[in-house]
Write an enzyme that holds these catalytic residues in place. Structure first.
Site, PDB file in Angstrom:
ATOM      1  N   GLU A  35      41.758  33.030  53.728  1.00 31.31           N
ATOM      2  CA  GLU A  35      40.949  34.214  53.452  1.00 31.31           C
ATOM      3  C   GLU A  35      41.351  34.747  52.082  1.00 31.31           C
ATOM      4  O   GLU A  35      42.528  35.054  51.842  1.00 31.31           O
ATOM      5  CB  GLU A  35      41.133  35.305  54.520  1.00 31.31           C
ATOM      6  N   GLU A  60      46.006  37.865  48.679  1.00 31.38           N
ATOM      7  CA  GLU A  60      45.556  39.231  48.389  1.00 31.38           C
ATOM      8  C   GLU A  60      46.220  39.689  47.089  1.00 31.38           C
ATOM      9  O   GLU A  60      47.444  39.723  47.002  1.00 31.38           O
ATOM     10  CB  GLU A  60      45.913  40.148  49.566  1.00 31.38           C
ATOM     11  N   ASP A  88      47.021  36.165  43.210  1.00 32.40           N
ATOM     12  CA  ASP A  88      45.682  36.145  42.627  1.00 32.40           C
ATOM     13  C   ASP A  88      45.077  34.786  42.983  1.00 32.40           C
ATOM     14  O   ASP A  88      45.568  33.746  42.532  1.00 32.40           O
ATOM     15  CB  ASP A  88      45.806  36.314  41.106  1.00 32.40           C
ATOM     16  N   ASP A 110      35.266  41.333  45.289  1.00 31.54           N
ATOM     17  CA  ASP A 110      35.013  41.829  43.934  1.00 31.54           C
ATOM     18  C   ASP A 110      34.729  43.324  43.845  1.00 31.54           C
ATOM     19  O   ASP A 110      33.618  43.741  43.501  1.00 31.54           O
ATOM     20  CB  ASP A 110      33.834  41.057  43.304  1.00 31.54           C
ATOM     21  N   LYS A 114      33.650  47.767  36.539  1.00 27.66           N
ATOM     22  CA  LYS A 114      33.682  48.027  35.093  1.00 27.66           C
ATOM     23  C   LYS A 114      33.504  46.715  34.346  1.00 27.66           C
ATOM     24  O   LYS A 114      34.050  45.685  34.768  1.00 27.66           O
ATOM     25  CB  LYS A 114      35.027  48.646  34.711  1.00 27.66           C
ATOM     26  N   ASP A 146      27.553  43.203  51.124  1.00 28.51           N
ATOM     27  CA  ASP A 146      26.368  44.054  51.226  1.00 28.51           C
ATOM     28  C   ASP A 146      25.744  44.281  49.844  1.00 28.51           C
ATOM     29  O   ASP A 146      24.766  45.011  49.733  1.00 28.51           O
ATOM     30  CB  ASP A 146      26.706  45.392  51.899  1.00 28.51           C
TER      31      ASP A 146
HETATM   32  C1  LIG Z   1      36.190  45.174  48.632  1.00 23.11           C
HETATM   33  S1  LIG Z   1      37.709  44.562  49.262  1.00 23.11           S
HETATM   34  C2  LIG Z   1      37.221  43.781  50.817  1.00 23.11           C
HETATM   35  C3  LIG Z   1      38.364  43.589  51.748  1.00 23.11           C
HETATM   36  C4  LIG Z   1      38.064  42.728  53.003  1.00 23.11           C
HETATM   37  N1  LIG Z   1      37.762  41.362  52.615  1.00 23.11           N
HETATM   38  C5  LIG Z   1      36.929  43.294  53.808  1.00 23.11           C
HETATM   39  O1  LIG Z   1      35.857  42.676  53.834  1.00 23.11           O
HETATM   40  O2  LIG Z   1      37.118  44.343  54.429  1.00 23.11           O
HETATM   41  C6  LIG Z   1      38.049  43.131  48.200  1.00 23.11           C
HETATM   42  C7  LIG Z   1      39.473  42.638  48.348  1.00 23.11           C
HETATM   43  O3  LIG Z   1      39.632  41.479  47.530  1.00 23.11           O
HETATM   44  C8  LIG Z   1      40.884  41.564  46.864  1.00 23.11           C
HETATM   45  N2  LIG Z   1      40.818  40.688  45.672  1.00 23.11           N
HETATM   46  C9  LIG Z   1      40.015  40.854  44.597  1.00 23.11           C
HETATM   47  N3  LIG Z   1      40.216  39.865  43.684  1.00 23.11           N
HETATM   48  C10 LIG Z   1      41.163  39.053  44.214  1.00 23.11           C
HETATM   49  C11 LIG Z   1      41.812  37.875  43.744  1.00 23.11           C
HETATM   50  N4  LIG Z   1      41.534  37.341  42.544  1.00 23.11           N
HETATM   51  N5  LIG Z   1      42.731  37.291  44.545  1.00 23.11           N
HETATM   52  C12 LIG Z   1      43.033  37.830  45.751  1.00 23.11           C
HETATM   53  N6  LIG Z   1      42.481  38.967  46.232  1.00 23.11           N
HETATM   54  C13 LIG Z   1      41.550  39.562  45.489  1.00 23.11           C
HETATM   55  C14 LIG Z   1      41.022  43.044  46.573  1.00 23.11           C
HETATM   56  O4  LIG Z   1      42.338  43.434  46.267  1.00 23.11           O
HETATM   57  C15 LIG Z   1      40.510  43.646  47.881  1.00 23.11           C
HETATM   58  O5  LIG Z   1      41.530  43.740  48.858  1.00 23.11           O
END
Ligand SMILES: C[S@@+](CC[C@H](N)C(=O)[O-])C[C@H]1O[C@@H](n2cnc3c(N)ncnc32)[C@H](O)[C@@H]1O
Length: 205
Positions: A35, A60, A88, A110, A114, A146
């Site tokens: 995930e 994460e 990352d 994502d 910005k 969404d």
């Molecule tokens: C809008 S949140 C959605 C969280 C969860 N997937 C949900 O649907 O409830 C997007 C998540 O992706 C993580 N994220 C964004 N870019 C990432 C990356 N390059 N590698 C790992 N995690 C990332 C963010 O830190 C955040 O926790």
């Protein structure tokens, strides 16, 4: 004195250039799922219950979220087959062995709006190629959001990846999440009555 970062010790991938994901789990059998961006991590927990043989890895980027999720997995007794690493995904994917993952999930990705953060968006050919590389032949990529524009961007990039094909014969869009588990953002979108756009691909055999 600067304040110590309480999440400094969040779990990360071990040292070394190439990591076999199976080595990250005490449980030695079971398909491995990844995930990307689990956020608060409830999809992983529900999926572990729905797929009792599967092993699940999370990448994460936020150390705090990653650390909370990894601790929770341990407290709930899932640590032998589930870990969340403060990584990352754009870089961590490159370190996993090829054809080692059965399913990759990206739920509501994502949160970068910005312009200067746009390079962080995962819907980029190199990131999708990285996902395709780690999938086993026949393995799945599932993306949902969404935000229609974001899903359009994933569809454009993933449909152009020669290693992927749409799961259904009539295209990559699917109406439902078939995994018996929902992400926190997905649950909220359902409660708020928002439309959810979903894509499902398979790695070509
Ligand atoms: C809008 S949140 C959605 C969280 C969860 N997937 C949900 O649907 O409830 C997007 C998540 O992706 C993580 N994220 C964004 N870019 C990432 C990356 N390059 N590698 C790992 N995690 C990332 C963010 O830190 C955040 O926790």
């Amino acid at each position: 004195m600067p304040k110590a970062n309480p999440y400094e010790n969040a779990a990360e991938l071990p040292e070394g250039e190439v990591i076999s994901p199976g080595d990250l789990f005490e449980q030695e059998h079971g398909e491995i799922e990844l995930e990307i961006g689990p956020g608060r991590g409830w999809f992983t927990v529900e999926r572990l219950e729905a797929a009792p043989e599967s092993r699940i890895l999370g990448f994460e980027i936020r150390r705090k979220s990653s650390s909370i999720v990894d601790d929770r997995l341990r407290r709930l007794g899932f640590s032998a087959r589930a870990r969340c690493m403060a990584e990352d995904a754009r870089l961590a994917l490159l370190r996993l062995t090829e054809a080692s993952i059965h399913r990759v999930y990206i739920h509501f990705p994502d949160p970068w709006w910005k312009k200067r953060h746009h390079k962080r968006i995962l819907a980029q050919p190199e990131v999708i190629a990285g996902i395709t590389r780690v999938l086993v032949p026949g393995g799945e990529l599932f993306v949902q959001s969404d935000v229609e524009d974001r899903i359009d961007a994933y569809e454009e990039v993933a449909s152009a990846d020669p290693g992927l094909e749409a799961w259904e014969t009539d295209g990559p869009r699917v109406a439902e999440n078939p995994y018996g588990a929902r992400s926190p953002r997905e649950r909220r979108a359902i409660e708020d009555g928002l439309p959810i756009y979903r894509l499902r691909y398979r790695k070509r055999r």
